[in-house]
Design an enzyme around this catalytic site. Sequence first.
Site, PDB file in Angstrom:
ATOM      1  CE1 TYR A 153      -3.275  -2.770   0.193  1.00 53.20           C
ATOM      2  CE2 TYR A 153      -3.890  -2.045   2.388  1.00 53.20           C
ATOM      3  CZ  TYR A 153      -4.093  -2.876   1.310  1.00 53.20           C
ATOM      4  OH  TYR A 153      -5.102  -3.793   1.336  1.00 53.20           O
ATOM      5  N   PRO A 173     -16.721  -2.811   1.878  1.00 47.03           N
ATOM      6  CG  PRO A 173     -16.779  -2.092   4.110  1.00 47.03           C
ATOM      7  CD  PRO A 173     -15.833  -2.378   2.978  1.00 47.03           C
ATOM      8  CG  LEU A 174     -19.286   1.704   2.721  1.00 48.19           C
ATOM      9  CD1 LEU A 174     -18.749   3.086   3.072  1.00 48.19           C
ATOM     10  CD2 LEU A 174     -20.722   1.554   3.192  1.00 48.19           C
TER      11      LEU A 174
END
Length: 327
Positions: free
Chosen positions: A53, A208-209
Amino acid sequence: MEQRHLGRTGLRVSRIGLGTLTWGRDTDEHDAAEQLKVFWEAGGTLVDTADVYGGGEAEYLLGRLVDGLVPRRDLVIATKAGSVADPYRRVDASRGHLLAALDASLSRLGTDYVDLWQLHAFDPETPLEETLQALDLAVTSGRARYAGVSGFCGWQLAKAATWQLAAPGARTRLAATQMEYSLLQRGVEREVLPAALDLGVGLLPSSPLGRGVLTGKYRTGTPAGSRGASELLAPFVEPYLDDAASRVVDAVSTAADGLATTPVQVALAWVRDRPGVAAPIVGARNAQQLTEALSVEALSLPDEICQALDDVSAPVHRYPDQDWSTL
């Protein structure tokens, strides 16, 4: 914030996790510090990162903030190894690469151990037993407290978890698997989630969205500054902008209106409380967005709302899940 056991282990994590995918890339140190402080003050403990990341900058940023801002003992730090950040997006889950990557992660994080160390992806070119041995070595050496996987499909997860359980005490059982899961992506319910439930592996849902679509911000167009407006990330969002997804987003917004809450909270509450889920991983652009997401702690969806959302978002699996005995 409520704490949950991660799979069939003694490790407890907050039931919402903080993701750091954009740290060191789109999120600078000031914004990262604000997010971490808001998360910690809300009772959050699980912070998820990876060695790739931001090219390692996410881990470095988190390491700078730990202790100076938030006590290390108050956090459950999870990181990943195995992905290789080159133009070919290779996976290298050889024992040598993984253990070297773990040492580099610990150096960037400024800590002697991580609470959860995860294989970032399945490597078909390396024998699985060699890959899993790296997890065992990491735990027995004290550099990792628990181990898990990410991006493993159903048979890969079942094979890895079963191998680890075949020699109790000699091998480290898998505590977690991280996969995308939301009202717009329920594919894990076909094989991954049943395997995880059966084998005692906790699910950590990413996105999750629905890659931001379930917030409702794309209902009337693509907002400037959103992922969908980014040349780099637009292909990531685009699959969830079709008519089927729109029907789900409309249902989430209707439920939010009826409950006097927001689509973010409805979508998060739905996935948070699914069987087998330990903690959805939420990535936010700023502290304000994160605060809205964390306010889901007080929300439990009524059964009729859950059923309506289940129905409108139900995936079509068909064979072999259907009963074909009458054909």
